[in-house]
Design a protein around this motif. Structure first.
Motif, PDB file in Angstrom:
ATOM      1  N   PHE A 113       0.823  -1.204   0.000  1.00  0.00           N
ATOM      2  CA  PHE A 113       0.000   0.000   0.000  1.00  0.00           C
ATOM      3  C   PHE A 113       0.862   1.260   0.000  1.00  0.00           C
ATOM      4  O   PHE A 113       2.021   1.235   0.385  1.00  0.00           O
ATOM      5  N   GLU A 114       0.238   2.348  -0.409  1.00  0.00           N
ATOM      6  CA  GLU A 114       0.792   3.673  -0.171  1.00  0.00           C
ATOM      7  C   GLU A 114       0.076   4.227   1.058  1.00  0.00           C
ATOM      8  O   GLU A 114      -1.097   3.926   1.291  1.00  0.00           O
ATOM      9  N   TYR A 115       0.771   5.026   1.833  1.00  0.00           N
ATOM     10  CA  TYR A 115       0.237   5.526   3.091  1.00  0.00           C
ATOM     11  C   TYR A 115      -0.213   6.977   2.941  1.00  0.00           C
ATOM     12  O   TYR A 115       0.530   7.807   2.425  1.00  0.00           O
ATOM     13  N   VAL A 116      -1.440   7.273   3.392  1.00  0.00           N
ATOM     14  CA  VAL A 116      -1.975   8.634   3.318  1.00  0.00           C
ATOM     15  C   VAL A 116      -1.812   9.354   4.654  1.00  0.00           C
ATOM     16  O   VAL A 116      -1.292  10.468   4.711  1.00  0.00           O
ATOM     17  N   GLY A 117      -2.238   8.719   5.746  1.00  0.00           N
ATOM     18  CA  GLY A 117      -2.062   9.344   7.061  1.00  0.00           C
ATOM     19  C   GLY A 117      -2.943   8.727   8.127  1.00  0.00           C
ATOM     20  O   GLY A 117      -3.924   8.039   7.826  1.00  0.00           O
ATOM     21  N   LEU A 118      -2.591   8.984   9.367  1.00  0.00           N
ATOM     22  CA  LEU A 118      -3.407   8.580  10.501  1.00  0.00           C
ATOM     23  C   LEU A 118      -4.619   9.497  10.610  1.00  0.00           C
ATOM     24  O   LEU A 118      -4.581  10.641  10.156  1.00  0.00           O
ATOM     25  N   VAL A 119      -5.678   8.997  11.228  1.00  0.00           N
ATOM     26  CA  VAL A 119      -6.921   9.759  11.355  1.00  0.00           C
ATOM     27  C   VAL A 119      -7.226  10.077  12.823  1.00  0.00           C
ATOM     28  O   VAL A 119      -7.406  11.231  13.202  1.00  0.00           O
ATOM     29  N   THR A 120      -7.288   9.050  13.640  1.00  0.00           N
ATOM     30  CA  THR A 120      -7.623   9.233  15.053  1.00  0.00           C
ATOM     31  C   THR A 120      -7.239   7.996  15.839  1.00  0.00           C
ATOM     32  O   THR A 120      -7.037   6.922  15.267  1.00  0.00           O
ATOM     33  N   GLU A 121      -7.096   8.155  17.145  1.00  0.00           N
ATOM     34  CA  GLU A 121      -6.908   7.018  18.043  1.00  0.00           C
ATOM     35  C   GLU A 121      -8.091   7.000  18.995  1.00  0.00           C
ATOM     36  O   GLU A 121      -8.325   7.955  19.730  1.00  0.00           O
ATOM     37  N   VAL A 122      -8.849   5.924  18.960  1.00  0.00           N
ATOM     38  CA  VAL A 122     -10.107   5.844  19.708  1.00  0.00           C
ATOM     39  C   VAL A 122      -9.947   4.977  20.962  1.00  0.00           C
ATOM     40  O   VAL A 122      -9.471   3.844  20.870  1.00  0.00           O
ATOM     41  N   PRO A 123     -10.343   5.492  22.127  1.00  0.00           N
ATOM     42  CA  PRO A 123     -10.308   4.678  23.346  1.00  0.00           C
ATOM     43  C   PRO A 123     -11.312   3.532  23.266  1.00  0.00           C
ATOM     44  O   PRO A 123     -12.272   3.586  22.504  1.00  0.00           O
ATOM     45  N   MET A 124     -11.090   2.520  24.079  1.00  0.00           N
ATOM     46  CA  MET A 124     -12.014   1.391  24.171  1.00  0.00           C
ATOM     47  C   MET A 124     -12.758   1.465  25.502  1.00  0.00           C
ATOM     48  O   MET A 124     -12.283   2.065  26.476  1.00  0.00           O
ATOM     49  N   THR A 125     -13.921   0.841  25.546  1.00  0.00           N
ATOM     50  CA  THR A 125     -14.689   0.756  26.789  1.00  0.00           C
ATOM     51  C   THR A 125     -15.106  -0.699  27.016  1.00  0.00           C
ATOM     52  O   THR A 125     -15.517  -1.383  26.090  1.00  0.00           O
ATOM     53  N   LEU A 126     -14.975  -1.130  28.255  1.00  0.00           N
ATOM     54  CA  LEU A 126     -15.450  -2.453  28.638  1.00  0.00           C
ATOM     55  C   LEU A 126     -16.889  -2.281  29.106  1.00  0.00           C
ATOM     56  O   LEU A 126     -17.149  -1.567  30.082  1.00  0.00           O
ATOM     57  N   PRO A 290      -9.216  14.157  16.603  1.00  0.00           N
ATOM     58  CA  PRO A 290      -8.403  13.967  15.402  1.00  0.00           C
ATOM     59  C   PRO A 290      -6.918  14.014  15.757  1.00  0.00           C
ATOM     60  O   PRO A 290      -6.520  14.640  16.746  1.00  0.00           O
ATOM     61  N   VAL A 291      -6.091  13.365  14.951  1.00  0.00           N
ATOM     62  CA  VAL A 291      -4.652  13.434  15.160  1.00  0.00           C
ATOM     63  C   VAL A 291      -4.145  14.788  14.678  1.00  0.00           C
ATOM     64  O   VAL A 291      -4.845  15.542  14.003  1.00  0.00           O
ATOM     65  N   SER A 292      -2.900  15.097  14.985  1.00  0.00           N
ATOM     66  CA  SER A 292      -2.277  16.347  14.554  1.00  0.00           C
ATOM     67  C   SER A 292      -1.895  16.274  13.079  1.00  0.00           C
ATOM     68  O   SER A 292      -1.884  15.201  12.471  1.00  0.00           O
ATOM     69  N   ASP A 293      -1.547  17.412  12.504  1.00  0.00           N
ATOM     70  CA  ASP A 293      -1.087  17.443  11.119  1.00  0.00           C
ATOM     71  C   ASP A 293       0.133  16.546  10.921  1.00  0.00           C
ATOM     72  O   ASP A 293       0.278  15.894   9.884  1.00  0.00           O
ATOM     73  N   ALA A 294       1.004  16.515  11.917  1.00  0.00           N
ATOM     74  CA  ALA A 294       2.227  15.717  11.819  1.00  0.00           C
ATOM     75  C   ALA A 294       1.922  14.230  11.733  1.00  0.00           C
ATOM     76  O   ALA A 294       2.695  13.462  11.137  1.00  0.00           O
ATOM     77  N   ASP A 295       0.795  13.811  12.331  1.00  0.00           N
ATOM     78  CA  ASP A 295       0.426  12.397  12.301  1.00  0.00           C
ATOM     79  C   ASP A 295      -0.451  12.046  11.102  1.00  0.00           C
ATOM     80  O   ASP A 295      -0.547  10.873  10.725  1.00  0.00           O
ATOM     81  N   THR A 297       0.034  12.065   8.104  1.00  0.00           N
ATOM     82  CA  THR A 297       0.999  12.045   7.007  1.00  0.00           C
ATOM     83  C   THR A 297       1.371  10.606   6.667  1.00  0.00           C
ATOM     84  O   THR A 297       1.243   9.711   7.506  1.00  0.00           O
ATOM     85  N   PRO A 298       1.860  10.381   5.461  1.00  0.00           N
ATOM     86  CA  PRO A 298       2.295   9.034   5.085  1.00  0.00           C
ATOM     87  C   PRO A 298       3.380   8.482   6.003  1.00  0.00           C
ATOM     88  O   PRO A 298       3.346   7.307   6.386  1.00  0.00           O
ATOM     89  N   GLU A 299       4.320   9.317   6.367  1.00  0.00           N
ATOM     90  CA  GLU A 299       5.439   8.862   7.197  1.00  0.00           C
ATOM     91  C   GLU A 299       4.972   8.409   8.573  1.00  0.00           C
ATOM     92  O   GLU A 299       5.424   7.375   9.087  1.00  0.00           O
ATOM     93  N   ALA A 300       4.048   9.157   9.169  1.00  0.00           N
ATOM     94  CA  ALA A 300       3.555   8.818  10.504  1.00  0.00           C
ATOM     95  C   ALA A 300       2.749   7.524  10.483  1.00  0.00           C
ATOM     96  O   ALA A 300       2.865   6.694  11.391  1.00  0.00           O
ATOM     97  N   LEU A 301       1.929   7.346   9.452  1.00  0.00           N
ATOM     98  CA  LEU A 301       1.128   6.128   9.369  1.00  0.00           C
ATOM     99  C   LEU A 301       2.012   4.906   9.170  1.00  0.00           C
ATOM    100  O   LEU A 301       1.796   3.865   9.800  1.00  0.00           O
ATOM    101  N   LYS A 302       3.004   4.997   8.311  1.00  0.00           N
ATOM    102  CA  LYS A 302       3.894   3.853   8.079  1.00  0.00           C
ATOM    103  C   LYS A 302       4.649   3.486   9.351  1.00  0.00           C
ATOM    104  O   LYS A 302       4.788   2.309   9.702  1.00  0.00           O
ATOM    105  N   ALA A 303       5.113   4.510  10.091  1.00  0.00           N
ATOM    106  CA  ALA A 303       5.832   4.257  11.345  1.00  0.00           C
ATOM    107  C   ALA A 303       4.907   3.610  12.369  1.00  0.00           C
ATOM    108  O   ALA A 303       5.310   2.697  13.107  1.00  0.00           O
ATOM    109  N   LYS A 304       3.651   4.067  12.433  1.00  0.00           N
ATOM    110  CA  LYS A 304       2.684   3.513  13.382  1.00  0.00           C
ATOM    111  C   LYS A 304       2.385   2.061  13.062  1.00  0.00           C
ATOM    112  O   LYS A 304       2.374   1.198  13.956  1.00  0.00           O
ATOM    113  N   LEU A 305       2.149   1.772  11.784  1.00  0.00           N
ATOM    114  CA  LEU A 305       1.842   0.403  11.387  1.00  0.00           C
ATOM    115  C   LEU A 305       2.999  -0.538  11.715  1.00  0.00           C
ATOM    116  O   LEU A 305       2.789  -1.624  12.254  1.00  0.00           O
TER     117      LEU A 305
END
Length: 324
Positions: A113-126, A290-295, A297-305
């Motif tokens: 894949f090509e990476y576009v960017g991160l969107v958000t990090e969502v908490p979980m609830t039990l 929402p994530v920040s502009d820095a996140d 990005t393609p670079e941030a998403l690839k690093a996260k994955l």
């Protein structure tokens, strides 16, 4: 001579027309695939972002749900699509965990894949059905340990966020529950509200409104601090289960080979969408930001994955859970 002319024409077409195409993109509707059933938390996130990006790009982004196999069917569809920017994928954490969960995937997780960017990090609830007997997390854990064969745990299938959260929870309390897999968190939540199953662990985007409406009971969030939209729900650590922390991140991908210009345009559009006041407000209502502009990005998403594959691989291997 003819060969030279043909070669030159091909080069000009590749450079001139190719860049013009990228500059004009998009000229028709774009499909954004959600690899899970409609009505679930990832579907909710996708539709909010897609609507805002559509306004910015000047073409509608049509959301298409292709569920099944823990999200791998939808991801595989995108990986095999034309790399022209008209088929995208919005996937969550199971993009990383599927790399270990599945013995064979129809795509290369990191290289397909090509990476576009991160969107958000969502908490979980039990959470649990509204009339479930235990009153708090400690009582819930005690009840599960005493009735492990009777307590039913709903999830959206192998690799889904609800499945991963359940794996981590059962690992922390060293007790297995009877799992009931569904084809998405939408139908799983319907049965939880309908008291057909006992408990579930899912994203705030899918549980917040149900909790506030009294349709389900919340025991804890999987965050280090309380979720602003659910101020009365303690964190797992506050409720007596330290170390039970997990968030579900989302990212946007395009097929391998999509031009850098199109990826750059999509990333810029994503960043604008994540600043859209309506998106920010709706995300806040659902317990996320929402994530920040820095996140975004393609670079941030690839690093996260990459880092998440490394993080979850030992957890999955220790649980001995695999899918074909």
């Amino acid at each position: 001579m003819l060969k030279s002319f043909a070669a030159a024409a091909a080069v000009l077409a590749a450079i001139g027309f190719g860049s013009a195409s990228a500059a004009d993109y998009p000229t028709r509707p774009v499909t954004m695939i959600v690899p899970f059933a409609a009505g679930g938390p990832t579907d909710t996130v996708t539709r909010l972002v897609a609507e805002s990006m559509s306004k910015d790009l000047g073409q509608q982004i049509v959301v298409e749900n292709i569920g099944g196999a823990g999200g791998t069917l939808g991801a595989g569809r995108v990986a095999k699509s034309e790399p022209d920017g008209y088929t995208l994928l919005l996937h969550h954490i199971s993009m990383a965990t599927s790399a270990t969960l599945y013995r064979k995937l129809p795509y290369d997780t990191l290289g397909g894949f090509e990476y576009v960017g991160l969107v958000t990090e969502v908490p979980m609830t039990l959470v649990a059905r509204s009339d479930f007997e235990p009153k708090d997390l400690k009582a819930f854990i005690d009840y599960v340990k005493a009735n492990k064969d009777k307590v039913t745990y709903a999830n959206a299938g192998v690799g889904a966020a609800s499945h991963l959260c359940g794996l981590l929870f059962m690992s922390k309390i060293e007790t297995q529950m009877t799992t009931v897999p569904y084809k998405g968190t939408g139908p799983a939540m319907t049965d939880l509200v309908g008291k057909q199953v006992d408990t579930m662990c899912d994203q705030t985007t899918n549980t917040t409104n149900q909790i506030k409406g009294g349709k389900i009971k919340a025991y804890a969030t999987t965050t280090t601090t309380r979720v602003s939209s659910l101020p009365d729900v303690p964190t797992a650590a506050e409720a007596g289960l330290p170390g039970f922390e997990v968030s579900i991140w989302h990212g946007i991908y395009a097929p391998k080979g999509t031009s850098p210009e199109i990826v750059k345009k999509l990333s810029a559009s994503l960043q604008k969408a994540l600043k859209d006041p309506l998106v920010v407000k709706r995300f806040a209502d659902l317990g996320t930001t929402p994530v920040s502009d820095a996140d975004a990005t393609p670079e941030a998403l690839k690093a996260k994955l990459t880092s998440e594959i490394d993080r979850w691989a030992p957890v999955i291997k220790a649980a001995g859970v695999y899918a074909d």
